[in-house]
Design a protein around this motif. Structure first.
Motif, PDB file in Angstrom:
ATOM      1  N   LEU A   1       0.832  -1.194   0.000  1.00  0.00           N
ATOM      2  CA  LEU A   1       0.000   0.000   0.000  1.00  0.00           C
ATOM      3  C   LEU A   1       0.872   1.251   0.000  1.00  0.00           C
ATOM      4  O   LEU A   1       1.929   1.283   0.652  1.00  0.00           O
ATOM      5  N   PRO A   2       0.473   2.288  -0.700  1.00  0.00           N
ATOM      6  CA  PRO A   2       1.275   3.523  -0.735  1.00  0.00           C
ATOM      7  C   PRO A   2       1.491   4.093   0.664  1.00  0.00           C
ATOM      8  O   PRO A   2       0.568   4.153   1.475  1.00  0.00           O
ATOM      9  N   GLY A   3       2.729   4.500   0.931  1.00  0.00           N
ATOM     10  CA  GLY A   3       3.039   5.130   2.199  1.00  0.00           C
ATOM     11  C   GLY A   3       3.142   4.201   3.382  1.00  0.00           C
ATOM     12  O   GLY A   3       3.229   4.651   4.527  1.00  0.00           O
ATOM     13  N   ARG A   4       3.120   2.886   3.155  1.00  0.00           N
ATOM     14  CA  ARG A   4       3.170   1.932   4.258  1.00  0.00           C
ATOM     15  C   ARG A   4       4.483   1.159   4.239  1.00  0.00           C
ATOM     16  O   ARG A   4       4.953   0.717   3.186  1.00  0.00           O
ATOM     17  N   ALA A   5       5.079   0.990   5.416  1.00  0.00           N
ATOM     18  CA  ALA A   5       6.264   0.147   5.559  1.00  0.00           C
ATOM     19  C   ALA A   5       5.829  -1.303   5.725  1.00  0.00           C
ATOM     20  O   ALA A   5       4.763  -1.582   6.272  1.00  0.00           O
ATOM     21  N   ASN A   6       6.653  -2.229   5.261  1.00  0.00           N
ATOM     22  CA  ASN A   6       6.291  -3.648   5.338  1.00  0.00           C
ATOM     23  C   ASN A   6       7.431  -4.521   5.849  1.00  0.00           C
ATOM     24  O   ASN A   6       7.465  -5.720   5.589  1.00  0.00           O
ATOM     25  N   GLU A   7       8.372  -3.929   6.597  1.00  0.00           N
ATOM     26  CA  GLU A   7       9.522  -4.708   7.062  1.00  0.00           C
ATOM     27  C   GLU A   7       9.104  -5.877   7.944  1.00  0.00           C
ATOM     28  O   GLU A   7       9.687  -6.967   7.871  1.00  0.00           O
ATOM     29  N   ALA A   8       8.113  -5.682   8.811  1.00  0.00           N
ATOM     30  CA  ALA A   8       7.683  -6.760   9.698  1.00  0.00           C
ATOM     31  C   ALA A   8       7.146  -7.943   8.897  1.00  0.00           C
ATOM     32  O   ALA A   8       7.422  -9.106   9.216  1.00  0.00           O
ATOM     33  N   LEU A   9       6.371  -7.661   7.860  1.00  0.00           N
ATOM     34  CA  LEU A   9       5.861  -8.735   7.008  1.00  0.00           C
ATOM     35  C   LEU A   9       6.998  -9.450   6.299  1.00  0.00           C
ATOM     36  O   LEU A   9       7.021 -10.685   6.223  1.00  0.00           O
ATOM     37  N   ASP A  10       7.964  -8.697   5.763  1.00  0.00           N
ATOM     38  CA  ASP A  10       9.095  -9.319   5.086  1.00  0.00           C
ATOM     39  C   ASP A  10       9.871 -10.234   6.026  1.00  0.00           C
ATOM     40  O   ASP A  10      10.264 -11.349   5.646  1.00  0.00           O
ATOM     41  N   CYS A  11      10.088  -9.766   7.251  1.00  0.00           N
ATOM     42  CA  CYS A  11      10.818 -10.603   8.214  1.00  0.00           C
ATOM     43  C   CYS A  11      10.065 -11.902   8.479  1.00  0.00           C
ATOM     44  O   CYS A  11      10.673 -12.971   8.572  1.00  0.00           O
ATOM     45  N   ARG A  12       8.746 -11.827   8.609  1.00  0.00           N
ATOM     46  CA  ARG A  12       7.983 -13.052   8.854  1.00  0.00           C
ATOM     47  C   ARG A  12       8.031 -13.985   7.637  1.00  0.00           C
ATOM     48  O   ARG A  12       8.127 -15.206   7.781  1.00  0.00           O
ATOM     49  N   VAL A  13       7.982 -13.418   6.436  1.00  0.00           N
ATOM     50  CA  VAL A  13       8.104 -14.229   5.222  1.00  0.00           C
ATOM     51  C   VAL A  13       9.437 -14.961   5.208  1.00  0.00           C
ATOM     52  O   VAL A  13       9.513 -16.163   4.904  1.00  0.00           O
ATOM     53  N   TYR A  14      10.515 -14.256   5.560  1.00  0.00           N
ATOM     54  CA  TYR A  14      11.839 -14.875   5.523  1.00  0.00           C
ATOM     55  C   TYR A  14      11.982 -15.926   6.625  1.00  0.00           C
ATOM     56  O   TYR A  14      12.614 -16.979   6.410  1.00  0.00           O
ATOM     57  N   ALA A  15      11.406 -15.681   7.801  1.00  0.00           N
ATOM     58  CA  ALA A  15      11.462 -16.684   8.867  1.00  0.00           C
ATOM     59  C   ALA A  15      10.683 -17.933   8.473  1.00  0.00           C
ATOM     60  O   ALA A  15      11.105 -19.062   8.759  1.00  0.00           O
ATOM     61  N   PHE A  16       9.546 -17.747   7.805  1.00  0.00           N
ATOM     62  CA  PHE A  16       8.771 -18.885   7.306  1.00  0.00           C
ATOM     63  C   PHE A  16       9.558 -19.614   6.218  1.00  0.00           C
ATOM     64  O   PHE A  16       9.561 -20.850   6.155  1.00  0.00           O
ATOM     65  N   GLY A  17      10.246 -18.861   5.363  1.00  0.00           N
ATOM     66  CA  GLY A  17      11.084 -19.484   4.349  1.00  0.00           C
ATOM     67  C   GLY A  17      12.179 -20.334   4.972  1.00  0.00           C
ATOM     68  O   GLY A  17      12.505 -21.419   4.470  1.00  0.00           O
ATOM     69  N   ALA A  18      12.765 -19.865   6.089  1.00  0.00           N
ATOM     70  CA  ALA A  18      13.799 -20.651   6.772  1.00  0.00           C
ATOM     71  C   ALA A  18      13.219 -21.960   7.293  1.00  0.00           C
ATOM     72  O   ALA A  18      13.870 -23.013   7.220  1.00  0.00           O
ATOM     73  N   LEU A  19      11.990 -21.927   7.820  1.00  0.00           N
ATOM     74  CA  LEU A  19      11.350 -23.163   8.267  1.00  0.00           C
ATOM     75  C   LEU A  19      11.145 -24.118   7.095  1.00  0.00           C
ATOM     76  O   LEU A  19      11.408 -25.322   7.202  1.00  0.00           O
ATOM     77  N   CYS A  20      10.695 -23.583   5.963  1.00  0.00           N
ATOM     78  CA  CYS A  20      10.497 -24.428   4.779  1.00  0.00           C
ATOM     79  C   CYS A  20      11.828 -25.014   4.303  1.00  0.00           C
ATOM     80  O   CYS A  20      11.877 -26.152   3.823  1.00  0.00           O
ATOM     81  N   GLY A  21      12.915 -24.244   4.438  1.00  0.00           N
ATOM     82  CA  GLY A  21      14.227 -24.769   4.108  1.00  0.00           C
ATOM     83  C   GLY A  21      14.602 -25.928   5.016  1.00  0.00           C
ATOM     84  O   GLY A  21      15.174 -26.936   4.564  1.00  0.00           O
ATOM     85  N   LEU A  22      14.286 -25.819   6.302  1.00  0.00           N
ATOM     86  CA  LEU A  22      14.550 -26.923   7.224  1.00  0.00           C
ATOM     87  C   LEU A  22      13.729 -28.155   6.848  1.00  0.00           C
ATOM     88  O   LEU A  22      14.222 -29.290   6.917  1.00  0.00           O
ATOM     89  N   PHE A  23      12.474 -27.945   6.444  1.00  0.00           N
ATOM     90  CA  PHE A  23      11.667 -29.071   5.973  1.00  0.00           C
ATOM     91  C   PHE A  23      12.335 -29.732   4.769  1.00  0.00           C
ATOM     92  O   PHE A  23      12.373 -30.959   4.660  1.00  0.00           O
ATOM     93  N   HIS A  24      12.841 -28.915   3.874  1.00  0.00           N
ATOM     94  CA  HIS A  24      13.482 -29.426   2.663  1.00  0.00           C
ATOM     95  C   HIS A  24      14.669 -30.328   3.007  1.00  0.00           C
ATOM     96  O   HIS A  24      14.920 -31.325   2.323  1.00  0.00           O
ATOM     97  N   PHE A  25      15.368 -29.975   4.081  1.00  0.00           N
ATOM     98  CA  PHE A  25      16.549 -30.752   4.466  1.00  0.00           C
ATOM     99  C   PHE A  25      16.248 -31.795   5.538  1.00  0.00           C
ATOM    100  O   PHE A  25      17.173 -32.344   6.140  1.00  0.00           O
ATOM    101  N   GLY A  26      14.951 -32.076   5.764  1.00  0.00           N
ATOM    102  CA  GLY A  26      14.615 -33.248   6.559  1.00  0.00           C
ATOM    103  C   GLY A  26      14.000 -33.012   7.923  1.00  0.00           C
ATOM    104  O   GLY A  26      13.748 -33.981   8.649  1.00  0.00           O
ATOM    105  N   LEU A  27      13.741 -31.771   8.339  1.00  0.00           N
ATOM    106  CA  LEU A  27      13.160 -31.529   9.654  1.00  0.00           C
ATOM    107  C   LEU A  27      11.753 -32.125   9.741  1.00  0.00           C
ATOM    108  O   LEU A  27      10.934 -31.918   8.856  1.00  0.00           O
ATOM    109  N   LYS A  28      11.490 -32.864  10.825  1.00  0.00           N
ATOM    110  CA  LYS A  28      10.149 -33.344  11.155  1.00  0.00           C
ATOM    111  C   LYS A  28       9.681 -32.537  12.375  1.00  0.00           C
ATOM    112  O   LYS A  28      10.071 -32.820  13.507  1.00  0.00           O
ATOM    113  N   LEU A  29       8.879 -31.526  12.135  1.00  0.00           N
ATOM    114  CA  LEU A  29       8.566 -30.545  13.167  1.00  0.00           C
ATOM    115  C   LEU A  29       7.836 -31.167  14.355  1.00  0.00           C
ATOM    116  O   LEU A  29       8.188 -30.921  15.515  1.00  0.00           O
ATOM    117  N   ASN A  30       6.810 -31.957  14.097  1.00  0.00           N
ATOM    118  CA  ASN A  30       6.050 -32.541  15.199  1.00  0.00           C
ATOM    119  C   ASN A  30       6.902 -33.510  16.012  1.00  0.00           C
ATOM    120  O   ASN A  30       6.773 -33.591  17.233  1.00  0.00           O
TER     121      ASN A  30
END
Length: 681
Positions: free
Chosen positions: A585-614
């Motif tokens: 949105l115009p005039g809005r910062a989105n750093e918090a959303l980007d950080c959450r996207v990247y943290a979620f991406g890191a979790l997906c990377g761990l899944f890719h390399f074999g993490l069984k979360l449960n």
């Protein structure tokens, strides 16, 4: 008997044989010249079609359900040019498509073009559906020739028949697949699965396919699919252009004519079931409540209602005037297959209702409806703020794994540490802003120190950050590369958001394996940020702890949630096609959303390399009980808050700000500048 007499007898037998042969030839000639009986598609299927063992639970003759007959006969109706079928799963549509192909090979020989979402799907359809049908249906086997013959007329994607009929199969993702093809019968299957960007530079796949039939006055176009996303669904668009037929049945008690719909908790009609004393649904109590008089209809009545619908004045009834385009919409409630009883459907719903992604699948595949993301209206910062919690330690007891997302700005680095529990329930453990120029080493040293920190649970157990994704797409790309390359062993991954074309959705973590060339040099991981934002936004709508739910601590403020909701999913139009993208949105910062996207991406990377979360959660003793969630009380609300007396967290600094050489104490003013302002930096 003299030789002369024998010769006369033989001549008589020869004359009789010749006469008999001539009679037989004349009869065969008449049979060959006689046109085939005029059959509708449903009549042809019930007379000739044979179910193969590869694709059917039971082999033998095909018998159509009442709702299938209406769809099939519309396809062979001379007054109908286009047929659209918006469908759920388990209504037998694939068999209908098979019979269309068989009909126009045998009954009304024609050139057929079948378009599947991908070339691989076309090959699979040919081998698993088409080949067994040609083998097991006698009238088709007689004109199909030897399927094992390797010639130009018999390949997996191209079939030529002795009577002049032909079948070509193409993938909607193939730019050249539609070239040099002319066909009278065009079959589009699963159109919502076609690439949004079209068939490359060639354009929209449905428009391309239709053009292949423009020279035929008696062409047929069949468009069928399970719908996906509302606003992006091709099958929804096509159904809207049709006469919009729905299958109506009579209530066995009040005789009211109605359509079978799932309904909902706030609708008086539809599928209903009882709950036990604990509020758990009981699928065995399922029944349907009539929309006309509120009668209770048992599943035992379903088959008779459907099979007698047309005789009782129901069946397929159009909602708009007919203009050559017949449209059909049907859901799994009508299915008469054993795996689609109302009891089983309720059981499926109870299993998926709390998972937004599985719920979307249910809406698409069982209800036959497009999924509508109502999140843009439902999400607001104040409601998210009111959900903040007070925890008994920096790492809540439900956390099993920590990951981090790092967003690099011109004058600072922002980091979110996220804890992940069973079924991807998450906790925002920390949000830190590291002040300093990312072009200099000092701030990177602070980041390294932060990522090495041990985070403690209430019982003293320590957690390390298992993986982190660092943004490399900003102004300090080389510094980001250098930082990540030296720390690959700690799973500190440099990432870059995908350059999404036409709203495409790539996997959050790429599944493509690195080649020898890409291994030799450092390259960032291309993160599927569109898919990640889809997932995060759907989870932000969840309002009760459980799978996918996102917890926030009491030190978050309204502006943090302003950044989390700073992007909107909007529909764009390009080359005649609509698609959905995330737009800031115009005039809005989105750093918090980007950080959450990247943290979620890191979790997906761990899944890719074999993490069984449960399993990991079990190993570390992660747990979550209602007593461990302590809502922030109204007494802690700042008196100047716009929320008034509503329960909300205290107005505290939203992040810990640490600068090179500075003390570790929070610097509230700097935090307010970064998270407090909604202006992008």
């Amino acid at each position: 008997m003299t030789a002369h007499t024998l010769r006369l007898a033989e001549a008589d037998h020869y004359a009789v044989g010749i006469a008999a042969l001539q009679v037989a030839l004349a009869k065969a000639r008449r049979e060959n010249l006689k046109p085939p009986p005029k059959l509708t598609l449903s009549q042809w299927a019930e007379r000739y079609a044979v179910l193969s063992k590869e694709t059917s639970a039971q082999t033998g003759r095909f018998r159509a359900f009442a709702y299938q007959r209406g769809i099939m006969d519309a396809i062979t109706d001379p007054s109908v040019t286009t047929v659209t079928v918006r469908k759920s799963a388990r209504i037998g549509y694939t068999k209908i498509l098979d019979h269309v192909v068989g009909y126009y090979i045998h009954q009304d020989p024609a050139a057929i073009l079948a378009v599947q979402p991908r070339v691989e799907d076309a090959e699979d359809y040919s081998s698993t559906e088409l080949a067994p049908m040609l083998r097991d249906t006698p009238v088709l086997a007689a004109i199909a020739g030897d399927a094992r013959a390797r010639d130009s007329g018999n390949t997996i994607l191209k079939k030529l028949f002795r009577n002049g009929a032909s079948v070509r199969l193409v993938g909607a993702n193939s730019p050249g697949g539609f070239r040099r093809i002319t066909a009278r019968i065009i079959l589009f299957d699963e159109v919502d699965g076609y690439p949004i960007s079209g068939a490359g530079v060639e354009g929209d796949q449905i428009a391309l396919g239709k053009k292949r039939s423009e020279t035929f006055w008696n062409r047929k176009i069949v468009i069928g699919s399970t719908p996906t996303i509302k606003g992006l669904s091709r099958i929804d668009d096509s159904y809207e252009e049709s006469d919009q037929r729905r299958f109506h049945v009579r209530c066995p008690h009040c005789d009211g004519l109605q359509v079978l719909d799932w309904g909902g908790p706030h609708t008086p009609h539809g599928i209903k079931w009882d709950k036990d004393e604990n509020g758990v649904g009981l699928p065995d109590t399922v029944h349907y409540v009539c929309s006309i008089s509120g009668c209770v209809i048992d599943e035992a009545d379903k088959e008779e209602m459907i099979e007698t619908a047309e005789a009782n004045g129901g069946g397929w009834i159009a909602g708009k005037p007919f203009a050559g385009h017949a449209g059909f919409a049907i859901n799994t409630l009508y299915s008469l297959f054993p795996n689609a009883t109302w009891r089983l459907l309720v059981k499926e719903w109870l299993e998926v209702k709390d998972d937004p992604l599985k719920r979307k699948t249910f809406i698409n595949l069982v209800l036959g409806e497009a999924y509508e993301d109502r999140g843009e209206q439902a999400l607001n910062e104040a409601r998210l703020l009111a959900r903040c919690e007070v925890w008994n330690a920096e790492v809540p007891d439900g956390v099993a794994v920590l990951s981090a997302g790092v967003d690099v700005q011109l004058d600072r680095i922002e980091v979110e540490v996220v804890g992940w529990g069973r079924n991807e329930e998450s906790w925002s453990v920390d949000y830190t802003i590291l002040e300093g120029d990312p072009g200099e080493p000092a701030v990177w040293a602070e980041l390294d120190k932060h990522l090495k920190r041990i985070w403690r649970r209430a019982d003293g157990r320590g957690f390390e950050i298992m993986a982190a994704c660092v943004d490399t797409g900003g102004a300090h790309t080389q510094m980001s590369y250098a930082f990540c390359k030296e720390r690959l062993g700690r799973r500190i991954w440099g990432i870059k958001g995908e350059s999404a074309q036409g709203g495409q959705r790539s996997p959050v973590w790429p599944i493509k394996k690195p080649t020898r060339r890409t291994k030799a040099s450092f390259r960032p991981v291309i993160l599927g940020v569109n898919a990640a934002k889809d997932s995060i936004r759907s989870r932000m709508h969840l309002d009760a702890p459980g799978p996918g739910y996102m917890h926030y601590p009491a030190d978050r403020d309204l502006n943090y949630f302003g950044q989390m909701t700073a992007e909107r999913s909007v529909v764009k139009v390009s080359a005649g096609r609509r698609y959905r993208i995330w737009e800031q949105l115009p005039g809005r910062a989105n750093e918090a959303l980007d950080c959450r996207v990247y943290a979620f991406g890191a979790l997906c990377g761990l899944f890719h390399f074999g993490l069984k979360l449960n399993r990991r959660a079990d190993d570390v003793g992660a747990r979550l009980t209602p007593a461990e969630i302590i809502p922030a009380t109204a007494s802690a609300v700042d008196s100047g808050s716009s929320l008034g007396d509503a329960a909300a967290p205290p107005a505290a600094a939203p992040a810990t700000v640490v600068g090179p050489g500075a003390s570790s104490a929070p610097r509230a003013a700097a935090a307010k500048r970064s998270l407090g302002s909604l202006l992008p930096k």
